[in-house]
Design a protein around this motif. Structure first.
Motif, PDB file in Angstrom:
ATOM      1  N   GLN A  13      25.066  42.627  60.472  1.00 52.24           N
ATOM      2  CA  GLN A  13      23.856  41.814  60.395  1.00 52.24           C
ATOM      3  C   GLN A  13      22.733  42.341  61.278  1.00 52.24           C
ATOM      4  N   THR A  14      23.081  43.149  62.295  1.00 54.76           N
ATOM      5  CA  THR A  14      22.066  43.698  63.202  1.00 54.76           C
ATOM      6  C   THR A  14      21.896  45.187  62.928  1.00 54.76           C
ATOM      7  N   PRO A  15      20.711  45.621  62.522  1.00 57.90           N
ATOM      8  CA  PRO A  15      20.501  47.046  62.208  1.00 57.90           C
ATOM      9  C   PRO A  15      20.709  47.934  63.433  1.00 57.90           C
ATOM     10  N   ASP A  16      21.205  49.131  63.196  1.00 57.20           N
ATOM     11  CA  ASP A  16      21.367  50.101  64.275  1.00 57.20           C
ATOM     12  C   ASP A  16      20.024  50.679  64.671  1.00 57.20           C
ATOM     13  N   ARG A  17      20.001  51.267  65.855  1.00 60.90           N
ATOM     14  CA  ARG A  17      18.817  51.988  66.316  1.00 60.90           C
ATOM     15  C   ARG A  17      19.118  53.476  66.293  1.00 60.90           C
ATOM     16  N   TYR A  18      18.073  54.279  66.357  1.00 61.57           N
ATOM     17  CA  TYR A  18      18.232  55.721  66.189  1.00 61.57           C
ATOM     18  C   TYR A  18      17.630  56.474  67.362  1.00 61.57           C
ATOM     19  N   TYR A  19      18.333  57.554  67.756  1.00 59.23           N
ATOM     20  CA  TYR A  19      17.777  58.477  68.739  1.00 59.23           C
ATOM     21  C   TYR A  19      16.721  59.359  68.066  1.00 59.23           C
ATOM     22  N   GLU A  20      16.000  60.113  68.893  1.00 68.65           N
ATOM     23  CA  GLU A  20      14.986  61.008  68.341  1.00 68.65           C
ATOM     24  C   GLU A  20      15.590  62.107  67.480  1.00 68.65           C
ATOM     25  N   ASP A  21      16.862  62.490  67.799  1.00 70.89           N
ATOM     26  CA  ASP A  21      17.503  63.543  67.009  1.00 70.89           C
ATOM     27  C   ASP A  21      18.161  63.014  65.739  1.00 70.89           C
ATOM     28  N   GLY A  22      17.997  61.719  65.475  1.00 71.25           N
ATOM     29  CA  GLY A  22      18.513  61.137  64.248  1.00 71.25           C
ATOM     30  C   GLY A  22      19.840  60.436  64.386  1.00 71.25           C
TER      31      GLY A  22
END
Length: 327
Positions: A44-53
């Motif tokens: 239910q909670t979207p993941d977050r992303y680093y700058e490298d993807g």
């Protein structure tokens, strides 16, 4: 369908312990419901992303944290499964039959002692392996999401057993040891306790020595900056090296610092004394010993082989004891 139906002692064994079977099925169902529900909550909670993807769970994702905690404790509970299986075989399945004398009824039905014990152990083995397969399958549903997080690496206790073959080998060893202990002791509670103790010792010993089965790999570098093992590796040791390549015991220099009067910590001249000591002993580099992740399956197979050998010896001894007492 009649050919697939259980007959004789097999049918009696299943009927006799049907409540235990229902409890095992309920444990699998509850585990699946909990892990499945936590996976849904996590999604239910979207993941977050680093700058490298690369992505990572958001800080406010409580579903992920609950799933991670459930897997951490679930892996440790799976370690108790061989103890429970062994205690059940030793106690209710074998020792109670001798303690109450009900085994005589089975032997009076044109069933040999060997066939009687074989039927009980085969039934227990099939059911125990199926339950183990189901529980490890449930574990993997959550493991695919949280693997590599704190206390859930491939080499940690719990995940190591639950994601390989070794948990099945532990269960087989527990069944064989339980059959032997149950016959030797013939007292339900004492046999259960003794089998749990034996399997607990086996778990502790193999857990302590499993990373000695294979030779570690070593990476070296200049002294100073922190030296790290490769990604996903299990670090087993780290230290300093002299110019001749000999490993140096740092406690020698720490002792020299501690023996120096008037020092108030490493910032008060202690670090200079420590570095001077290292220079006097020609310390110029450092090392890290580690097991790469590629050692997972070879270690699993070696440990499983040890357990299967134990199971074979215990099963052989169990049938020898049975034939000696009931020729």
């Amino acid at each position: 369908m009649s050919t697939l139906a259980l007959k004789g002692t097999y049918w009696v064994t299943v009927r006799q312990y049907r409540r235990t079977l229902w409890l095992a099925a309920a444990a699998v169902a509850v585990s699946l419901a909990v892990i499945g529900g936590l996976r849904i909550w996590d999604a239910q909670t979207p993941d977050r992303y680093y700058e490298d993807g690369q992505r990572y769970a958001a800080d406010d994702n409580r579903g992920y944290e609950a799933l991670r905690l459930a897997l951490e404790y679930g892996g440790m509970w799976l370690l108790l499964l061989p103890l429970l299986v062994g205690a059940f075989v030793a106690g209710p399945l074998v020792a109670r039959e001798f303690e109450s004398g009900t085994y005589k009824l089975s032997l009076a039905q044109s069933v040999s002692p060997t066939d009687w014990l074989r039927a009980k152990l085969l039934t227990a083995t099939v059911i125990a392996l199926l339950v183990t397969l189901a529980l490890t399958g449930v574990f993997r549903i959550g493991w695919s999401r949280v693997s590599g997080s704190y206390n859930l690496d491939w080499s940690d206790r719990g995940p190591y057993e639950a994601t390989g073959t070794v948990i099945f080998a532990y269960v087989l060893a527990a069944i064989a040891v339980g059959a032997l202990v149950g016959q030797l002791i013939r007292r339900t509670l004492v046999a259960m306790a003794a089998t749990g103790l034996v399997m607990g010792v086996v778990l502790l010993i193999l857990g302590a020595f499993r990373w000695s089965f294979l030779t570690v790999k070593t990476v070296t570098g200049p002294a100073g900056p922190t030296l790290w093992a490769p990604e996903n590796a299990l670090m087993t040791d780290a230290g300093l090296l002299t110019t001749s390549g000999v490993r140096f015991d740092q406690s020698i220099c720490w002792d020299e610092v501690n023996r120096t009067p008037g020092l108030d910590g490493m910032n008060d001249g202690g670090m200079k004394i420590f570095e001077r000591c290292l220079a006097q002993h020609d310390v110029t580099s450092q090392y890290v010993d580690y097991h790469p992740q590629s050692h997972f399956w070879p270690t699993q197979l070696i440990e499983s082989g040890i357990l299967l050998a134990l199971a074979a010896l215990a099963a052989f001894a169990a049938f020898r004891v049975l034939r000696a007492r009931h020729p």
